[in-house]
Design an enzyme around this catalytic site. Structure first.
Site, PDB file in Angstrom:
ATOM      1  N   ASP A  12      25.776 -39.375  39.709  1.00 60.68           N
ATOM      2  CA  ASP A  12      25.306 -39.651  38.360  1.00 60.68           C
ATOM      3  C   ASP A  12      24.569 -40.995  38.417  1.00 60.68           C
ATOM      4  O   ASP A  12      24.653 -41.717  39.415  1.00 60.68           O
ATOM      5  CB  ASP A  12      26.511 -39.723  37.417  1.00 60.68           C
ATOM      6  CG  ASP A  12      26.142 -40.113  36.003  1.00 60.68           C
ATOM      7  OD1 ASP A  12      25.194 -39.532  35.450  1.00 60.68           O
ATOM      8  OD2 ASP A  12      26.794 -41.026  35.462  1.00 60.68           O
ATOM      9  N   ASP A  14      23.641 -43.197  35.043  1.00 57.42           N
ATOM     10  CA  ASP A  14      23.970 -44.104  33.942  1.00 57.42           C
ATOM     11  C   ASP A  14      25.442 -44.481  33.949  1.00 57.42           C
ATOM     12  O   ASP A  14      26.318 -43.612  33.887  1.00 57.42           O
ATOM     13  CB  ASP A  14      23.606 -43.455  32.602  1.00 57.42           C
ATOM     14  CG  ASP A  14      22.112 -43.232  32.478  1.00 57.42           C
ATOM     15  OD1 ASP A  14      21.363 -44.208  32.581  1.00 57.42           O
ATOM     16  OD2 ASP A  14      21.698 -42.074  32.297  1.00 57.42           O
TER      17      ASP A  14
END
Length: 229
Positions: A12, A14
């Site tokens: 991922d 963020d």
């Protein structure tokens, strides 16, 4: 603790690689405060990992804002253009990405961000780091990703971009969000979670391994090459 060996890794972005979750909070609060509403941490937890339109619809509904999703997204775009060029890499992320890249471990990016948002976050300071990801899945802009996290779509699409098409069981996901962990598990993958320190630890129980920081990660636990130092 015993974990299954993996051959491929998905990240991922963020709140895991970049500090953009803090910037999202600032942006959304700047908008909601104009209507006397508070963008709370509890609401944020529900939204982390959602695609842009899903986020807009949920915030509008939850806070009863007098905006359409399109109007909300237009306002957030202006906020992002101001905030995102100043993103910072979170502790341990660069070392881990560079290590896996150096050891020729296939790595991919699986972020709910749009192409436009991704470019804002990475373009000014972090192009060299993100160039190490040969395979990128930008959920909001990728037509193959039909649903945002917690659905497994983004991780299944991201894994399919590896040329050797690994089994989900051979993929390890790194996530910071509850929805991201649920998406990875639904995809049949192990997941290392690095949650916000404010998150109720009961919400981390679905993760394969929970860390305070990527600095704590030991690759050899999952059959990956150990750090050289």
């Amino acid at each position: 603790m015993s974990f299954n060996p993996v051959t491929h890794v998905l990240f991922d972005m963020d709140g895991l690689i970049l500090n953009t979750e803090d910037l999202y909070t600032i942006a959304f609060q700047n908008i909601t405060s104009r209507y006397g509403k508070e963008y709370t941490y509890d609401l944020k937890v529900k939204l982390m990992g959602s695609q842009s339109h899903e986020t807009a619809e949920t915030i509008i509904t939850h806070l009863q804002l007098p905006l359409t999703p399109e109007e909300f997204m237009k306002e957030t775009k202006s906020q992002f253009q101001s905030l995102f060029p100043n993103t910072q890499v979170l502790p341990g992320a660069r070392r881990l990405i560079e290590h896996l890249h150096k050891k020729n471990i296939p790595i991919g990016l699986a972020t709910s961000s749009s192409k436009e948002s991704y470019d804002l976050k990475t373009g000014k300071h972090h192009q060299e780091l993100f160039a190490m990801f040969p395979y990128k899945t930008l959920g909001t802009s990728d037509p193959e990703v039909k649903r945002g996290k917690p659905y497994p779509d983004i991780f299944l699409v991201a894994a399919s971009k590896f040329p050797d098409k690994p089994s989900p069981s051979k993929c390890l996901v790194f996530e910071d969000a509850v929805n991201g962990v649920r998406a990875a598990r639904a995809a049949g993958m192990q997941v290392v979670m690095v949650p916000d320190s404010r998150l109720d630890r009961k919400l981390t129980e679905e993760a394969t391994l929970v860390l305070n920081s990527l600095e704590e990660f030991r690759p050899e636990l999952f059959g990956l090459p150990p750090f050289d130092d």
